[in-house]
Design an enzyme around this catalytic site. Structure first.
Site, mmCIF file in Angstrom:
data_model
loop_
_atom_site.group_PDB
_atom_site.id
_atom_site.type_symbol
_atom_site.label_atom_id
_atom_site.label_comp_id
_atom_site.label_asym_id
_atom_site.label_seq_id
_atom_site.Cartn_x
_atom_site.Cartn_y
_atom_site.Cartn_z
ATOM 1 C CB ALA A 25 -1.006 0.117 1.149
ATOM 2 C CG ASN A 26 -0.113 4.846 -1.703
ATOM 3 O OD1 ASN A 26 -1.052 5.623 -0.935
ATOM 4 N ND2 ASN A 26 -0.645 4.276 -2.738
#
Ligand code: CTP
Length: 220
Positions: A25-26
């Site tokens: 993810a980020n």
């Protein structure tokens, strides 16, 4: 006849599965896109918000009046853009779409990778550039606004490169620290060559400014 302009807004991170329980993810919170959706709604637009996996709160107005669809992965978002881009007048692409995702084997999502004493290698594959794909097929008069996350020393060069390479009408350039932050320090580069240094402010404040610019066509 409804004469409201239809704005399609994407927001938030993507979660790209590694296996049945893990993902890449980020740090995107989705706050910028949600603030934009609220501001466009208040500005009299018809709003459809495509929102990634985030817990950011949605105001009552958004819940009641905007069309909301959720996505997890870049592939999910690609499917939603295929469904909704053509019928929109403006796309505002604030989502932080993964550039790479784990290359899942045939059983990837069914199982959980076991721990082993040695290390492990995760193979990543490139995702398609979704905003560039939309801009490539936009019809006459349709507008596409992108975002660019850049290191401060590469902000102008990187943003202008994305503006042309992705065929955007405007790009909102942000320093890296904007991701996940409550404030934004934006500079907007337009295809016309105009540069708007908006400066540091809340995401709601920036969203209101952008909506006014879009209304006056001053942003392209
Ligand atoms: N974007 C997209 N599809 C991707 C990656 C990014 O549509 N697979 C969009 C983002 O939503 C944003 C714009 O492209 O509107 C720029 O995103 P950014 O991450 O800054 O640029 P990248 O193209 O990913 O380039 P780089 O990571 O090399 O800076």
């Amino acid at each position: 006849m409804d004469s409201k302009l239809r704005v399609l807004i994407t927001a938030g991170p993507t979660h790209e599965p590694i296996d049945a329980v893990r993902y890449v993810a980020n740090r995107s919170s989705g706050r910028m896109g949600v603030a934009l959706a609220e501001a466009f709604l208040l500005g009299g637009f018809e709003v459809r918000l495509l929102l990634g996996p985030t817990v950011v709160g949605l105001g009552e107005g958004l819940k009641d009046e905007a069309a909301l669809e959720r996505f997890e992965t870049a592939a999910d978002l690609e499917g939603l853009l295929d469904r909704y881009f053509d019928e929109s007048d403006i796309l505002v692409m604030a989502a932080a779409v993964a550039d790479y995702r784990p290359a899942l084997g045939s059983s990837g999502l069914q199982s959980k990778i076991r721990r082993s004493k040695g290390g492990m290698r995760l193979e990543l594959e490139a995702t398609p550039d979704l905003v560039a794909g939309c801009a490539e097929r936009k019809r006459e008069g349709q507008r596409v606004i992108g975002f660019a996350l850049e290191a401060p020393e590469e902000l102008m060069e990187g943003a202008k490169d994305k503006l042309w390479r992705k065929k955007l009408d405007a790009v909102v350039a942000n320093p890296l620290k904007t991701m996940g932050d409550v404030e934004i320090d934006a500079t907007v580069y337009s295809a016309s060559g105009a540069v708007h240094r908006v400066g540091e402010q809340t995401k709601a404040g920036f969203a209101k400014w952008l909506v006014e610019q879009v209304k006056g066509e001053g942003i392209y």
